[in-house]
Write a protein that holds these residues in place. Structure first.
Motif, short mmCIF file in Angstrom:
data_model
loop_
_atom_site.label_atom_id
_atom_site.label_comp_id
_atom_site.label_asym_id
_atom_site.label_seq_id
_atom_site.Cartn_x
_atom_site.Cartn_y
_atom_site.Cartn_z
N LEU A 7 33.31 -26.09 20.75
CA LEU A 7 33.97 -26.47 19.51
C LEU A 7 33.12 -27.43 18.68
O LEU A 7 33.08 -27.35 17.45
CB LEU A 7 35.33 -27.10 19.82
CG LEU A 7 36.37 -26.15 20.42
CD1 LEU A 7 37.58 -26.92 20.92
CD2 LEU A 7 36.80 -25.10 19.42
N SER A 8 32.44 -28.35 19.36
CA SER A 8 31.61 -29.32 18.63
C SER A 8 30.45 -28.62 17.92
O SER A 8 30.18 -28.86 16.74
CB SER A 8 31.07 -30.38 19.59
OG SER A 8 32.14 -31.10 20.20
N ILE A 9 29.76 -27.74 18.67
CA ILE A 9 28.63 -27.02 18.06
C ILE A 9 29.13 -26.09 16.96
O ILE A 9 28.52 -25.98 15.88
CB ILE A 9 27.87 -26.23 19.14
CG1 ILE A 9 27.24 -27.20 20.15
CG2 ILE A 9 26.81 -25.34 18.51
CD1 ILE A 9 26.56 -26.51 21.32
N SER A 10 30.26 -25.43 17.21
CA SER A 10 30.80 -24.49 16.21
C SER A 10 31.17 -25.21 14.92
O SER A 10 30.95 -24.70 13.82
CB SER A 10 32.03 -23.78 16.78
OG SER A 10 31.70 -23.06 17.96
N GLY A 11 31.75 -26.40 15.04
CA GLY A 11 32.12 -27.16 13.85
C GLY A 11 30.90 -27.50 13.01
O GLY A 11 30.94 -27.40 11.77
#
Length: 477
Positions: A7-11
């Motif tokens: 989720l962090s990388i995707s954001g």
């Protein structure tokens, strides 16, 4: 751990995708990220992992709650196609903020250290403040964001004071360490004041996040002022993460019989206040959206019953109810989005500035919906029946499981109050059904995108399946 990384990388990636001229890739990219995060969440099923020097613990229970949060987020994002058509909206930023908020929710669900709980709450809360005020042209949205921020800041201060006092009483921030220290104090027949004051301040701060009475005053205005899409996100993801965090701290830290006797009396009073205030006030609401806000408060009261009757069965009861509530709430808000979108937005002159006023969000907005679009009428009917706790829906079994925990603890009088308030809830939920089937409708045509329709139907089917075969979910725990 894996969902947090995904989720962090995707954001961050979504923020860069926002520079593209075409917005078409944003929605499928966000949905793909949520699917990958969900798969990564259940990849290590039946295993327990500890991360960051005992700061975060992921086990089956945490994976189930994380799965509910990710499923809710997927459905809300899937209903957000209108953001791509709004020239003034910034969908890349909105999607990125929602993904970052999910990181905070996961930290709240799997925390082992109170500092990790605080970090998770702040990540989730700051994201919600921004999304609440994202409709900058609307005064209600600006007002809602300011109220949410100010009251959230006060609640965070109380939460931090509680954590500090608990550390002073036990010498540790880990919930397992606090639980061991509490058991040692009980054996030594000591009861330091710092422990009980810290415990109650911690609970007050967390009860604010789930909008339990008397800490609920922010909820109607914030839910009503926020863009409907983000209201759906807030009322499902935030509530599920908040109750998962409460369940964890009460089971691990304060489950000892001597300590349980102190906080359960206060929590029982809060539960009754939440149920009575929310359901009675919801009856008098003319706005469907404000009714759903008080509905959210009332469902917090039902979930609190699972904490008052704290047993090992409370885990599955709260998880099941959170899933049932999330499915129905997302369906209801999804149809409200369609109804509002089908009506023109009017220009209103306020002072010297032209502002955009929202279309009607009252019960009358649903007049004749079932005859105009039978599928949407059926979806909304199932959602209202489930929220009301009618048999053959997931909401019925969710309430049954929570009420069973109260019976196991001998709290029959609390069960009577809950049943009476459920009867009151039937009244205001059925107002929507009556409007759809028995009143003359509007002439506007409601257009539903295929994928939008698929998400609503999937939520409805899942609500019915869990209502008919609830054991499918319970086997996960």
């Amino acid at each position: 751990m894996f969902p947090i990384v995904v989720l962090s990388i995707s954001g961050i990636v979504l923020l860069f995708l926002g520079f593209l001229k075409s917005r078409a890739v944003l929605l499928p990219a966000t949905l793909a990220c949520l699917v990958i995060a969900t798969v990564a969440n259940f990849y290590d099923w039946n295993k327990t992992y500890v991360y960051f020097n005992d700061m975060l613990v992921i086990n089956n229970l945490a994976m189930v709650f994380i799965g509910i949060v990710l499923l809710s987020a997927f459905m809300v994002v899937a209903l957000s196609g209108s953001l791509l058509d709004d020239e003034d909206a910034q969908p890349a930023e909105y999607y990125a903020i929602m993904l970052f908020s999910l990181v905070g929710a996961i930290m709240m669900i799997g925390y082992e250290n109170l500092l990790m709980l605080f970090v998770g709450i702040e990540i989730l809360s700051v994201a919600m403040y921004i999304l609440t005020g994202s409709d900058k042209r609307n005064l209600r949205s600006n007002e809602a964001a300011l109220k949410y921020f100010l009251m959230g800041a006060f609640a965070t201060g109380i939460l931090l004071f509680g954590m500090a006092l608990l550390y002073g009483a036990t010498g540790t921030f880990t919930i397992t360490g606090i639980g061991n220290a509490v058991n040692a104090m009980i054996k030594a027949q000591t009861s330091p004041l710092l422990l009980y004051v810290g415990m109650f301040m911690l609970l007050i701060g967390m009860l604010f996040k789930v909008s339990a009475a008397p800490f609920h005053f922010w909820t109607p205005d914030v839910y009503d002022g926020s863009p409907t899409l983000f209201t759906a996100f807030m009322s499902t993801v935030v509530k599920t993460a908040g109750f998962a965090a409460l369940l964890r701290v009460l089971l691990v830290c304060f489950n000892a019989s001597a300590v349980y006797g102190y906080w359960v009396q206060v929590l029982t009073i809060i539960t009754v206040l939440t149920l009575v205030i929310a359901n009675i006030t919801a009856v008098y609401q003319a706005s469907f959206k404000r009714m759903m806000a008080y509905s959210s408060i009332s469902h917090a009261g039902y979930l609190l019953i699972g904490l008052v009757g704290l047993t090992q069965q409370s885990k599955s009861a709260i998880a099941f109810y959170s899933l049932a509530y999330s499915l129905s709430t997302i369906s209801a808000f999804g149809i409200l989005l369609l109804v509002v979108k089908s009506r023109p937005i009017n220009d209103a002159l306020v002072g010297n500035q032209a502002t955009l006023t929202r279309p009607d969000e009252s019960y009358e907005a649903f007049n004749g919906l079932a005859r105009q679009n039978p599928v949407l009428g059926f979806v909304m009917t199932v959602a209202m029946l489930s929220l009301a706790g009618i048999p053959l829906t997931a909401g019925f079994w969710g309430k049954f499981m929570l009420f069973s925990t109260a019976v196991d603890k001998g709290l029959v009088w609390l069960l009577v109050v809950a049943v009476l308030m459920s009867a009151v809830g039937i009244y205001y939920y059925f107002r929507v059904v009556i409007a759809m089937y028995f009143r003359e409708g509007h002439a506007e045509t409601i257009r539903v995108a295929p994928f939008y329709r698929f998400v609503l139907i999937a939520a409805t089917v899942l609500t019915i399946v869990l209502g008919v075969v609830p054991g499918l979910f319970q086997r996960l725990l």
